[in-house]
Design a protein around this motif. Structure first.
Motif, short mmCIF file in Angstrom:
data_model
loop_
_atom_site.label_atom_id
_atom_site.label_comp_id
_atom_site.label_asym_id
_atom_site.label_seq_id
_atom_site.Cartn_x
_atom_site.Cartn_y
_atom_site.Cartn_z
N ARG A 161 0.85 -1.19 0.00
CA ARG A 161 0.00 0.00 0.00
C ARG A 161 0.89 1.24 0.00
NH1 ARG A 161 -5.46 -0.92 3.32
NH2 ARG A 161 -5.79 -3.05 2.63
N ILE A 162 0.60 2.13 -0.93
CA ILE A 162 1.34 3.38 -1.02
C ILE A 162 0.38 4.49 -1.42
CG2 ILE A 162 3.51 2.23 -1.66
CD1 ILE A 162 3.05 3.23 -4.52
N LEU A 163 0.86 5.70 -1.45
CA LEU A 163 0.09 6.85 -1.91
C LEU A 163 1.07 7.76 -2.64
CD1 LEU A 163 -2.76 8.07 -1.75
CD2 LEU A 163 -2.00 9.32 0.27
N LYS A 164 1.16 7.56 -3.97
CA LYS A 164 2.11 8.33 -4.78
C LYS A 164 1.39 8.98 -5.94
CE LYS A 164 6.46 5.91 -4.12
NZ LYS A 164 7.60 5.31 -4.79
N ALA A 165 1.77 10.21 -6.24
CA ALA A 165 1.24 10.91 -7.40
C ALA A 165 1.89 10.38 -8.66
CB ALA A 165 1.51 12.41 -7.26
N ALA A 166 1.09 10.30 -9.74
CA ALA A 166 1.59 9.80 -11.01
C ALA A 166 0.74 10.37 -12.13
CB ALA A 166 1.55 8.27 -11.03
N SER A 167 1.15 10.07 -13.37
CA SER A 167 0.40 10.49 -14.55
C SER A 167 0.23 9.31 -15.49
CB SER A 167 1.13 11.60 -15.30
OG SER A 167 1.25 12.74 -14.50
N ILE A 168 -0.93 9.24 -16.11
CA ILE A 168 -1.21 8.27 -17.15
C ILE A 168 -0.94 8.99 -18.47
CG2 ILE A 168 -3.04 6.96 -18.28
CD1 ILE A 168 -4.33 6.73 -15.45
N SER A 169 0.07 8.54 -19.19
CA SER A 169 0.50 9.21 -20.40
C SER A 169 0.17 8.36 -21.63
CB SER A 169 2.01 9.47 -20.33
OG SER A 169 2.49 10.04 -21.52
N PHE A 170 -0.43 9.00 -22.64
CA PHE A 170 -0.80 8.28 -23.87
C PHE A 170 -1.02 9.28 -24.99
CE2 PHE A 170 -4.51 9.27 -21.41
CZ PHE A 170 -5.40 9.80 -22.33
#
Length: 81
Positions: free
Chosen positions: A11-20
């Motif tokens: 379990r984590i809480l990290k910001a990310a982006s879905i790139s496409f």
């Protein structure tokens, strides 16, 4: 309850982006394993079956394929790049 996943989740809480395709959608990584992740999104509408997950903390790029979704959460499996 028995765990049937191939790899143990953390379990984590990290910001990310879905790139496409030149676009990107912000998301939050809720849990992570060696083989995949669970992502929270504002809306799954418009997210393709395959995309690159870019983790903000270290700018790592992980090719992904959606394997399930439920409301505002999607499950992905990491693919070989």
């Amino acid at each position: 309850m028995q765990e049937h996943r191939a790899a143990q989740r953390r379990r984590i809480l990290k910001a990310a982006s879905i790139s496409f395709g030149g676009g990107a959608i912000d998301c939050t990584i809720r849990n992570l394993s060696e083989t995949g992740a669970s992502l929270d999104v504002i809306s799954p509408v418009g997210i393709p079956d395959r995309f690159t997950l870019i983790v903000d903390a270290d700018r790592s790029k992980l090719p992904c394929r959606i394997v399930w979704w439920k409301e505002m959460r999607i499950g992905v499996r990491f693919e070989a790049s």
